[in-house]
Design a protein around this motif. Structure first.
Motif, PDB file in Angstrom:
ATOM      1  N   LEU A  63     -25.013  16.272   0.334  1.00 32.27           N
ATOM      2  CA  LEU A  63     -24.685  16.075  -1.077  1.00 32.27           C
ATOM      3  C   LEU A  63     -23.705  17.130  -1.601  1.00 32.27           C
ATOM      4  CD1 LEU A  63     -28.230  15.187  -2.504  1.00 32.27           C
ATOM      5  CD2 LEU A  63     -26.268  13.640  -2.312  1.00 32.27           C
ATOM      6  N   THR A  64     -23.797  18.340  -1.056  1.00 33.63           N
ATOM      7  CA  THR A  64     -22.991  19.447  -1.576  1.00 33.63           C
ATOM      8  C   THR A  64     -21.798  19.805  -0.697  1.00 33.63           C
ATOM      9  OG1 THR A  64     -24.336  21.100  -0.411  1.00 33.63           O
ATOM     10  CG2 THR A  64     -25.046  20.459  -2.645  1.00 33.63           C
ATOM     11  N   GLY A  65     -21.835  19.412   0.561  1.00 26.20           N
ATOM     12  CA  GLY A  65     -20.782  19.799   1.488  1.00 26.20           C
ATOM     13  C   GLY A  65     -20.909  21.223   1.985  1.00 26.20           C
ATOM     14  N   LEU A  66     -22.042  21.853   1.704  1.00 26.58           N
ATOM     15  CA  LEU A  66     -22.267  23.232   2.126  1.00 26.58           C
ATOM     16  C   LEU A  66     -23.134  23.291   3.379  1.00 26.58           C
ATOM     17  CD1 LEU A  66     -22.977  24.903  -1.346  1.00 26.58           C
ATOM     18  CD2 LEU A  66     -20.874  25.054   0.004  1.00 26.58           C
ATOM     19  N   PRO A  67     -22.902  24.256   4.265  1.00 21.67           N
ATOM     20  CA  PRO A  67     -23.750  24.426   5.445  1.00 21.67           C
ATOM     21  C   PRO A  67     -25.132  24.942   5.057  1.00 21.67           C
ATOM     22  CG  PRO A  67     -22.190  26.227   5.293  1.00 21.67           C
ATOM     23  CD  PRO A  67     -21.805  25.243   4.224  1.00 21.67           C
ATOM     24  N   ILE A  68     -26.098  24.775   5.964  1.00 15.19           N
ATOM     25  CA  ILE A  68     -27.468  25.202   5.686  1.00 15.19           C
ATOM     26  C   ILE A  68     -27.914  26.243   6.700  1.00 15.19           C
ATOM     27  CG2 ILE A  68     -28.221  23.141   4.464  1.00 15.19           C
ATOM     28  CD1 ILE A  68     -29.281  22.016   7.086  1.00 15.19           C
ATOM     29  N   ALA A  69     -28.777  27.150   6.231  1.00 11.47           N
ATOM     30  CA  ALA A  69     -29.292  28.236   7.062  1.00 11.47           C
ATOM     31  C   ALA A  69     -30.813  28.244   6.998  1.00 11.47           C
ATOM     32  CB  ALA A  69     -28.745  29.581   6.581  1.00 11.47           C
ATOM     33  N   VAL A  70     -31.446  28.469   8.157  1.00 10.99           N
ATOM     34  CA  VAL A  70     -32.909  28.437   8.253  1.00 10.99           C
ATOM     35  C   VAL A  70     -33.390  29.577   9.150  1.00 10.99           C
ATOM     36  CG1 VAL A  70     -34.897  27.111   9.088  1.00 10.99           C
ATOM     37  CG2 VAL A  70     -33.060  25.946   7.852  1.00 10.99           C
ATOM     38  N   GLU A  71     -34.508  30.196   8.779  1.00 10.00           N
ATOM     39  CA  GLU A  71     -35.128  31.223   9.617  1.00 10.00           C
ATOM     40  C   GLU A  71     -35.917  30.579  10.746  1.00 10.00           C
ATOM     41  OE1 GLU A  71     -38.555  34.753   9.403  1.00 10.00           O
ATOM     42  OE2 GLU A  71     -37.678  33.962   7.550  1.00 10.00           O
ATOM     43  N   VAL A  72     -35.789  31.143  11.949  1.00  9.78           N
ATOM     44  CA  VAL A  72     -36.541  30.662  13.111  1.00  9.78           C
ATOM     45  C   VAL A  72     -37.316  31.814  13.727  1.00  9.78           C
ATOM     46  CG1 VAL A  72     -34.991  28.752  13.631  1.00  9.78           C
ATOM     47  CG2 VAL A  72     -34.523  31.006  14.607  1.00  9.78           C
TER      48      VAL A  72
END
Length: 356
Positions: A76-85
């Motif tokens: 929806l935003t065109g922005l990348p996503i970051a997640v903790e693993v």
């Protein structure tokens, strides 16, 4: 867009990763991320999917079901996503949902077994990975985590400074201990370094100050938590701010460059730095003379069977130094740390005399 963090140019603005501490519901994630995108200040979105808690029974994250929410927010935003693993399974799930940036949390960084498990799964996969400092101020653990990922073949590895656990600390949730990320940057000058003011501060009112100090020190940007309803967040409510408040915070930050091409500035700076070099050389010479005197004292102590450590003398030296330091604008904390190092070196010199 995540590549912008790893291919930064001198005129690039600070990189900002933002989003809720925890993904709670699809609606909460989507609205938060869309409002963040609307600020025009955010380069990547984040949300906690798995949340390590100190004690059982607390909210430990929504789990894998939250990844499609983040993926939709990205679309929806065109922005990348970051997640903790924190585990191999976390990595596999993130890769399956096309997560753009992974980060290794502070608790995980401090466990070489866990970092190696993550590195093994990522072998042959070129996804950017950011490594938070370990909870305790152990620089080599941070270095080791980075090296494990690099040895697995990862080319885009970055750093996040989120502060360190400190006994008795009251000003911060996690003490900044700025000298440690500065040392990491010295060792890895080409590696992007972000600051996490949310976890350093633990509260909203000091976020700006820490975020600004990070930029003053040449950090590449910040990771700041944002929530559409911070007071009712399911985790870390006190340190989150709305997207609109975040926009104001980022707008007010002063962005400084590492250097400039202005000849007048460079000439003046070069002159002042040469003064620093000369003063440093004088200090080192004086310290060498001080240690020579300490060795002579060691000889007298050895000949007269006197112990090296003289507590009353050490207290006298420290008290006098703090008085003198205060008169020239040096803090008592600095004087204590500096003279503690000098005192230890003197003891080492005298101990060699005793053993010799």
């Amino acid at each position: 867009m995540q590549s912008a963090l790893f291919n930064r140019q001198p005129d690039d603005k600070p990189f900002l990763i933002s989003g809720p501490c925890s993904a709670e519901t699809e609606e909460q994630v989507l609205e938060t991320c869309q409002r963040l995108a609307a600020t025009g200040k955010v380069q990547a979105l984040r949300a906690g999917i798995w949340k390590p808690r100190t004690k059982p029974g607390g909210f430990e994250g929504i789990g894998t079901k939250g990844l499609p929410w983040l993926k939709k927010a990205s679309e929806l935003t065109g922005l990348p996503i970051a997640v903790e693993v924190a585990t191999a399974k976390h990595v596999e799930d993130c890769l399956a949902f096309g997560v753009d940036i992974l980060w290794v949390g502070a608790r995980t960084t401090g466990n070489p077994f866990s970092v190696q498990e993550i590195a093994n799964v990522l072998r042959g996969v070129q996804v950017p990975v950011l490594v938070k400092n370990p909870i305790h101020p152990e620089l080599e653990l941070w270095v080791g985590a980075v090296e494990r990922l690099q040895k697995a073949g990862l080319e885009k590895v970055g750093l996040i400074h989120r502060g360190f656990s400190s006994y008795g600390n009251t000003d911060f949730r996690n003490a900044p201990m700025w000298h440690l990320p500065i040392e990491m940057k010295r060792r890895h000058p080409d590696m992007p370094l972000l600051c996490d003011p949310s976890h350093i501060c633990g509260r909203r009112d000091t976020l700006f100050t820490v975020a600004q100090q990070a930029l003053n020190l040449g950090f590449d940007g910040n990771m700041i938590e944002s929530h559409i309803d911070p007071d009712n967040a399911w985790s870390d409510a006190k340190q989150q701010i709305t997207p609109e408040v975040l926009k104001d915070l980022i707008t007010d930050l002063v962005w400084r460059h590492e250097t400039t091409n202005q000849r007048e500035f460079l000439t003046a700076l070069s002159s002042l730095r040469e003064q620093i070099n000369q003063l440093d050389a004088e200090i080192i010479q004086l310290l060498g003379r001080r240690m020579a005197v300490a060795e002579k004292i060691g000889v007298y102590k050895k000949e007269n069977d006197i112990t090296i450590l003289q507590t009353s003398r050490w207290n006298e030296v420290l008290e006098r130094a703090q008085r003198q330091g205060s008169s020239v604008g040096l803090t008592p904390e600095f004087i204590e740390q500096y003279f503690a190092a000098v005192h230890l070196e003197s003891i080492n010199h005298q101990n060699k005399v005793m053993e010799g």
